[in-house]
Design an enzyme around this catalytic site. Structure first.
Site, PDB file in Angstrom:
ATOM      1  N   HIS A   1      20.354  33.080  48.135  1.00  0.00           N
ATOM      2  CA  HIS A   1      19.809  32.321  49.267  1.00  0.00           C
ATOM      3  C   HIS A   1      19.039  31.065  48.880  1.00  0.00           C
ATOM      4  CE1 HIS A   1      16.141  34.409  48.077  1.00  0.00           C
ATOM      5  NE2 HIS A   1      15.477  33.504  48.766  1.00  0.00           N
TER       6      HIS A   1
HETATM    7  C1  UD1 Z   1      11.972  31.734  52.594  1.00  0.00           C
HETATM    8  C2  UD1 Z   1      11.073  31.333  51.430  1.00  0.00           C
HETATM    9  C3  UD1 Z   1      11.704  31.780  50.114  1.00  0.00           C
HETATM   10  C4  UD1 Z   1      12.047  33.262  50.150  1.00  0.00           C
HETATM   11  C5  UD1 Z   1      12.944  33.516  51.358  1.00  0.00           C
HETATM   12  C6  UD1 Z   1      13.357  34.954  51.494  1.00  0.00           C
HETATM   13  C7  UD1 Z   1       9.824  29.229  51.767  1.00  0.00           C
HETATM   14  C8  UD1 Z   1       9.742  27.829  51.361  1.00  0.00           C
HETATM   15  N1  UD1 Z   1      10.944  29.891  51.340  1.00  0.00           N
HETATM   16  O1  UD1 Z   1      13.205  31.027  52.464  1.00  0.00           O
HETATM   17  O2  UD1 Z   1      10.785  31.553  49.066  1.00  0.00           O
HETATM   18  O3  UD1 Z   1      12.696  33.632  48.967  1.00  0.00           O
HETATM   19  O4  UD1 Z   1      12.200  33.120  52.526  1.00  0.00           O
HETATM   20  O5  UD1 Z   1      14.150  35.112  52.620  1.00  0.00           O
HETATM   21  O6  UD1 Z   1       8.946  29.733  52.409  1.00  0.00           O
HETATM   22  N2  UD1 Z   1      16.416  32.449  59.564  1.00  0.00           N
HETATM   23  C9  UD1 Z   1      16.880  33.363  60.471  1.00  0.00           C
HETATM   24  N3  UD1 Z   1      16.096  34.435  60.763  1.00  0.00           N
HETATM   25  C10 UD1 Z   1      14.868  34.629  60.226  1.00  0.00           C
HETATM   26  C11 UD1 Z   1      14.384  33.680  59.315  1.00  0.00           C
HETATM   27  C12 UD1 Z   1      15.164  32.608  58.982  1.00  0.00           C
HETATM   28  O7  UD1 Z   1      17.983  33.235  60.973  1.00  0.00           O
HETATM   29  O8  UD1 Z   1      14.198  35.641  60.555  1.00  0.00           O
HETATM   30  C13 UD1 Z   1      17.265  31.302  59.206  1.00  0.00           C
HETATM   31  C14 UD1 Z   1      16.905  30.045  59.968  1.00  0.00           C
HETATM   32  O9  UD1 Z   1      18.074  29.366  60.272  1.00  0.00           O
HETATM   33  C15 UD1 Z   1      16.094  29.249  58.963  1.00  0.00           C
HETATM   34  C16 UD1 Z   1      16.723  29.667  57.647  1.00  0.00           C
HETATM   35  O10 UD1 Z   1      17.096  31.040  57.825  1.00  0.00           O
HETATM   36  O11 UD1 Z   1      16.155  27.887  59.195  1.00  0.00           O
HETATM   37  C17 UD1 Z   1      15.784  29.557  56.481  1.00  0.00           C
HETATM   38  O12 UD1 Z   1      14.555  30.254  56.752  1.00  0.00           O
HETATM   39  P1  UD1 Z   1      13.176  29.793  56.059  1.00  0.00           P
HETATM   40  O13 UD1 Z   1      12.091  30.735  56.390  1.00  0.00           O
HETATM   41  O14 UD1 Z   1      12.956  28.337  56.354  1.00  0.00           O
HETATM   42  O15 UD1 Z   1      13.504  29.840  54.533  1.00  0.00           O
HETATM   43  P2  UD1 Z   1      14.229  30.965  53.672  1.00  0.00           P
HETATM   44  O16 UD1 Z   1      15.466  30.389  53.135  1.00  0.00           O
HETATM   45  O17 UD1 Z   1      14.316  32.264  54.386  1.00  0.00           O
END
Ligand code: UD1
Length: 378
Positions: free
Chosen positions: A222
């Protein structure tokens, strides 16, 4: 004279939940058994809402027996600045209405840096659990979050020797650094016991996959550097395809990764894409696996603690002890290196690894004691 302290614990994204669980458990034990005379401790749990899908958040609260958050800031997904800013605004508002004597943040996600900044500007001491880790790669959002959080934290709880070295090299005074071990392993040991004693059972699809596969790999992917860039993802995919000829690969897919795979149309009969799974199913699957392929930080540690070979699909790791002492291989993203590493492991010549110092399942005990002693000394 009795003194009351309120501690605000922050959790926002999936990798935070397994770190906060054992610390809260220990604090609840201390409170229920009045282990500190003349001290009343109130604990408040704040969920920032950075992760919000059931499979990314609620399931972890249920499985890891984390208490219901007292507050949910419900910030959701947005750009880095917007998400960090929204969390800061909401958390500052909360702390002004409900003051705390200490704020506890864990890991390296946007919620970690946002809440530590908001607290510190209100002159509230900050404790950072999992401090000092460095990938030395400032293109990783987590590296920026770690460095900023460590700079302003009053208590820095470190999981491995490299964390101490990094903080000392950055000029941090040794009194702020506490080498207490790894709370991820407290959580791992506790939940592995639940699986081994039959108190926790996997969901049917995971159970069936494990049962029918004599050997198999577990994959997670991811990191933005791996999945957001199509060329990199296609390169990594070619290695995975080749490895899947030797053994099936179970792949719980993160939401951001799913979007990318759907857009590129990458599929393979021996790579089993499933929705993100909860902690217990993941632990069950990893514990029975022949090897793990990942770009996650936590899995590098959890595999080392279980003597399971791990191939890290990244150019760097902020957890070097997993490579130097444990079972982790830093393979990078070159397909041939990933394939050759998998072949070494499958031929039985992989490293056996040892458990790093203080990864003994008691880190949360040491951390809670240090936090309370800090409060008593202020
Ligand atoms: C975040 C953390 C990363 C961690 C990861 C684990 C930061 C900078 N990054 O990255 O260190 O390893 O979490 O998952 O904080 N989304 C959903 N559902 C959710 C959450 C997210 O669909 O419940 C999707 C959304 O489209 C979002 C994307 O995932 O834009 C990324 O989510 P985000 O929290 O921005 O970063 P992660 O890649 O999850």
């Amino acid at each position: 004279m009795n003194t009351t302290y309120t501690i605000s614990f922050v959790a926002g994204a999936r990798p935070n939940f397994m770190k906060i669980a054992p610390i809260l458990k220990r604090f609840n034990y201390i409170i229920d058994n009045s282990l500190y005379e003349d001290v009343t401790i109130n604990i408040e749990l704040v969920h920032t809402g950075q992760h919000y899908d059931r499979n990314m958040s609620k399931i972890f609260f249920e499985e890891l027996e984390i208490q219901k958050p007292n507050y949910n800031l419900a910030v959701g997904s947005c750009s880095h600045a917007e998400q960090t800013g929204k969390i800061m605004i909401e958390y500052e508002r909360l702390l002004m209405a409900h003051p705390a004597n200490m704020v506890v943040v864990v890991g390296d996600v946007n919620s970690t840096v946002a809440c530590s900044l908001a607290a510190k500007k209100l002159h509230i001491p900050v404790a950072h659990v999992e401090a000092g880790l460095r990938s030395f790669d400032m293109t990783m959002p987590e590296e920026i979050n770690r460095r900023l959080t460590d700079t302003i934290s009053d208590l820095l709880f470190v999981t491995e020797q490299s964390g101490i070295n990094n903080l000392i090299n950055e000029g941090v005074s040794p009194e702020r650094i506490k080498f207490t071990g790894n709370v991820m392993i407290d959580n791992l040991n506790h939940n592995l016991n639940k699986i081994k004693s039959g108190r926790s059972k996997p969901h049917e699809n995971i159970f069936n996959f494990v049962k029918k596969s004599d050997k198999y790999a577990v994959l997670t992917l991811h990191r933005p550097s791996n999945v957001d860039n199509s060329d990199n993802l296609v390169k990594i995919w070619s290695a995975l395809t080749s490895i899947s000829e030797e053994l099936p690969i179970l792949f719980p897919v993160h939401p951001r990764t799913r979007k990318k795979f759907d857009a590129l149309g990458l599929i393979n009969d021996n790579i089993f894409f499933i929705e993100p799974i909860g902690f217990m199913d993941m632990l069950y699957a990893v514990n029975g696996s022949t090897l793990v392929l990942t770009d996650s930080g936590g899995l590098q540690e959890e595999t080392t603690a279980q003597h399971i070979p791990c191939i890290t699909i990244r150019e760097n790791t902020e957890r070097p002890c997993t490579v130097e002492i444990g079972t982790n291989y830093l393979a990078g993203t070159e397909p041939q290196i990933i394939i050759d590493t998998a072949r070494t492991i499958l031929s039985g010549k992989g490293k056996k690894g040892s458990i790093p110092p203080l990864w003994d399942g008691q880190a949360s005990y040491r951390i809670a004691d240090d936090m309370i002693n800090f409060l008593l000394s202020t």
